[in-house]
Motif scaffolding. Sequence first.
Motif, PDB file in Angstrom:
ATOM      1  N   ALA A   1       0.999  -1.168   0.289  1.00 21.67           N
ATOM      2  CA  ALA A   1       0.035   0.044  -0.001  1.00 21.67           C
ATOM      3  C   ALA A   1       0.854   1.296  -0.095  1.00 21.67           C
ATOM      4  O   ALA A   1       0.518   2.256  -0.591  1.00 21.67           O
ATOM      5  N   LEU A   2       1.957   1.086   0.744  1.00 21.14           N
ATOM      6  CA  LEU A   2       2.898   2.504   0.701  1.00 21.14           C
ATOM      7  C   LEU A   2       3.487   2.620  -0.590  1.00 21.14           C
ATOM      8  O   LEU A   2       3.758   3.886  -1.096  1.00 21.14           O
ATOM      9  N   LEU A   3       4.068   1.469  -1.377  1.00 22.30           N
ATOM     10  CA  LEU A   3       4.441   1.493  -2.561  1.00 22.30           C
ATOM     11  C   LEU A   3       3.619   2.179  -3.536  1.00 22.30           C
ATOM     12  O   LEU A   3       3.887   3.053  -4.293  1.00 22.30           O
ATOM     13  N   GLN A   4       2.085   1.732  -3.535  1.00 21.58           N
ATOM     14  CA  GLN A   4       1.218   2.282  -4.337  1.00 21.58           C
ATOM     15  C   GLN A   4       1.180   3.827  -4.103  1.00 21.58           C
ATOM     16  O   GLN A   4       0.793   4.450  -5.195  1.00 21.58           O
ATOM     17  N   LEU A   5       1.109   4.101  -3.177  1.00 23.30           N
ATOM     18  CA  LEU A   5       0.677   5.680  -2.593  1.00 23.30           C
ATOM     19  C   LEU A   5       1.983   6.372  -3.167  1.00 23.30           C
ATOM     20  O   LEU A   5       1.673   7.463  -3.790  1.00 23.30           O
ATOM     21  N   VAL A   6       3.263   6.203  -2.990  1.00 27.03           N
ATOM     22  CA  VAL A   6       4.452   6.827  -3.338  1.00 27.03           C
ATOM     23  C   VAL A   6       4.625   6.774  -4.837  1.00 27.03           C
ATOM     24  O   VAL A   6       4.527   7.727  -5.464  1.00 27.03           O
ATOM     25  N   LEU A   7       4.228   5.782  -5.463  1.00 26.59           N
ATOM     26  CA  LEU A   7       4.519   5.770  -6.960  1.00 26.59           C
ATOM     27  C   LEU A   7       3.354   6.501  -7.468  1.00 26.59           C
ATOM     28  O   LEU A   7       3.484   7.293  -8.861  1.00 26.59           O
ATOM     29  N   GLY A   8       2.007   6.419  -6.776  1.00 29.84           N
ATOM     30  CA  GLY A   8       0.738   7.170  -7.513  1.00 29.84           C
ATOM     31  C   GLY A   8       1.151   8.720  -7.536  1.00 29.84           C
ATOM     32  O   GLY A   8       0.838   9.465  -8.371  1.00 29.84           O
ATOM     33  N   ILE A   9       1.722   9.196  -6.309  1.00 31.53           N
ATOM     34  CA  ILE A   9       1.979  10.570  -5.901  1.00 31.53           C
ATOM     35  C   ILE A   9       3.029  11.081  -7.187  1.00 31.53           C
ATOM     36  O   ILE A   9       2.980  11.992  -7.577  1.00 31.53           O
ATOM     37  N   SER A  10       4.178  10.273  -7.309  1.00 33.60           N
ATOM     38  CA  SER A  10       5.077  10.585  -8.251  1.00 33.60           C
ATOM     39  C   SER A  10       4.654  10.532  -9.496  1.00 33.60           C
ATOM     40  O   SER A  10       5.005  11.478 -10.329  1.00 33.60           O
ATOM     41  N   ILE A  11       3.844   9.642 -10.163  1.00 30.10           N
ATOM     42  CA  ILE A  11       3.309   9.641 -11.357  1.00 30.10           C
ATOM     43  C   ILE A  11       2.364  11.022 -11.781  1.00 30.10           C
ATOM     44  O   ILE A  11       2.480  11.514 -12.489  1.00 30.10           O
ATOM     45  N   THR A  12       1.515  11.224 -10.544  1.00 31.60           N
ATOM     46  CA  THR A  12       0.683  12.188 -10.597  1.00 31.60           C
ATOM     47  C   THR A  12       1.374  13.791 -10.760  1.00 31.60           C
ATOM     48  O   THR A  12       1.137  14.428 -11.712  1.00 31.60           O
ATOM     49  N   VAL A  13       2.491  13.777 -10.047  1.00 30.06           N
ATOM     50  CA  VAL A  13       3.026  15.343  -9.843  1.00 30.06           C
ATOM     51  C   VAL A  13       3.764  15.087 -11.299  1.00 30.06           C
ATOM     52  O   VAL A  13       4.001  16.288 -11.680  1.00 30.06           O
ATOM     53  N   LEU A  14       4.601  14.320 -11.568  1.00 30.82           N
ATOM     54  CA  LEU A  14       5.192  14.207 -12.960  1.00 30.82           C
ATOM     55  C   LEU A  14       4.479  14.460 -14.073  1.00 30.82           C
ATOM     56  O   LEU A  14       4.772  15.195 -15.044  1.00 30.82           O
ATOM     57  N   GLY A  15       3.426  13.787 -14.275  1.00 27.79           N
ATOM     58  CA  GLY A  15       2.340  14.197 -15.054  1.00 27.79           C
ATOM     59  C   GLY A  15       1.834  15.590 -15.131  1.00 27.79           C
ATOM     60  O   GLY A  15       1.917  16.025 -16.559  1.00 27.79           O
ATOM     61  N   PHE A  16       1.412  16.285 -14.183  1.00 30.06           N
ATOM     62  CA  PHE A  16       1.285  17.580 -14.158  1.00 30.06           C
ATOM     63  C   PHE A  16       2.479  18.389 -14.511  1.00 30.06           C
ATOM     64  O   PHE A  16       2.151  19.606 -15.319  1.00 30.06           O
ATOM     65  N   ILE A  17       3.441  17.881 -14.351  1.00 26.41           N
ATOM     66  CA  ILE A  17       4.787  18.844 -14.741  1.00 26.41           C
ATOM     67  C   ILE A  17       4.923  18.712 -16.040  1.00 26.41           C
ATOM     68  O   ILE A  17       5.107  19.969 -16.824  1.00 26.41           O
ATOM     69  N   MET A  18       4.702  17.561 -16.785  1.00 28.14           N
ATOM     70  CA  MET A  18       4.924  17.357 -17.965  1.00 28.14           C
ATOM     71  C   MET A  18       3.692  18.293 -18.913  1.00 28.14           C
ATOM     72  O   MET A  18       3.987  18.825 -20.061  1.00 28.14           O
ATOM     73  N   ALA A  19       2.426  18.190 -18.294  1.00 27.94           N
ATOM     74  CA  ALA A  19       1.490  19.076 -18.888  1.00 27.94           C
ATOM     75  C   ALA A  19       1.669  20.528 -18.959  1.00 27.94           C
ATOM     76  O   ALA A  19       1.213  21.199 -19.869  1.00 27.94           O
ATOM     77  N   GLY A  20       2.618  21.033 -18.021  1.00 25.64           N
ATOM     78  CA  GLY A  20       2.963  22.399 -17.957  1.00 25.64           C
ATOM     79  C   GLY A  20       4.054  22.757 -19.333  1.00 25.64           C
ATOM     80  O   GLY A  20       4.235  24.158 -19.210  1.00 25.64           O
TER      81      GLY A  20
END
Length: 222
Positions: A36-55
């Motif tokens: 569960a912790l790995l899913q949370l950390v990886l999910g946050i990383s993918i989300t933040v990186l995705g919004f940075i890419m969109a910018g």
Amino acid sequence: QAQEPAMKKKAKGDPKTGQEEESHTCCGCRFPLLVALLQLVLGISITVLGFIMAGISSSLLVRDTPYWAGIIVCVVALVGMVMLCVSYQPEEKTCFQFAIKLVYFLLSTLSLITCVLAVAFVAHHYSQIVQFTCDAVLDSCQCKLETSDPLSRTFVYQDVSDCTSVTGTFSLYLLLQMVLNLITAIVCLLACFVMWKHRYQVFFVGVRLHSLTGTEIQQQKV
């Protein structure tokens, strides 16, 4: 009937019973906390990186910035955290516990499929961007796969003043997204396997009687 209380006392003091209860714990928790912790950390990383890419550019497609995959994984991780707060009941005697486990299993499967799709979309864009020849035109970056062909498709990245942010920075972000989504897909697959193993590998057929011996109980396992 007179032997039943004595047998219950033996079952309470049986070390095998304690080991069976401890088998449902991991590091003192009722659910494999690491998953569960790995899913949370990886999910946050993918989300933040995705919004940075969109910018980087306003013309990027949603499939090229897979923040949506990270959001789904974060939801799955939160459901897994909720499972930690549910007291364990053998053979799923509570409807709430069964519902949480079912939702977590289905969402983990959905996250697995979503991450695989994200890897496919990002890998396709990365394979194109490494072959681009780009020129800056006003406030945009126009890229082509084959400059010698006048009919070749032109990829336009709006609101980009320097093409190195596309061929350099953005391509690096795509590579990171491929790695993160691939790791997340493996973690979600592991979560599905853990849930399936916990539900079906230890399953008793028929009525479980206290008078049966240990050998007979093992033979009833599927």
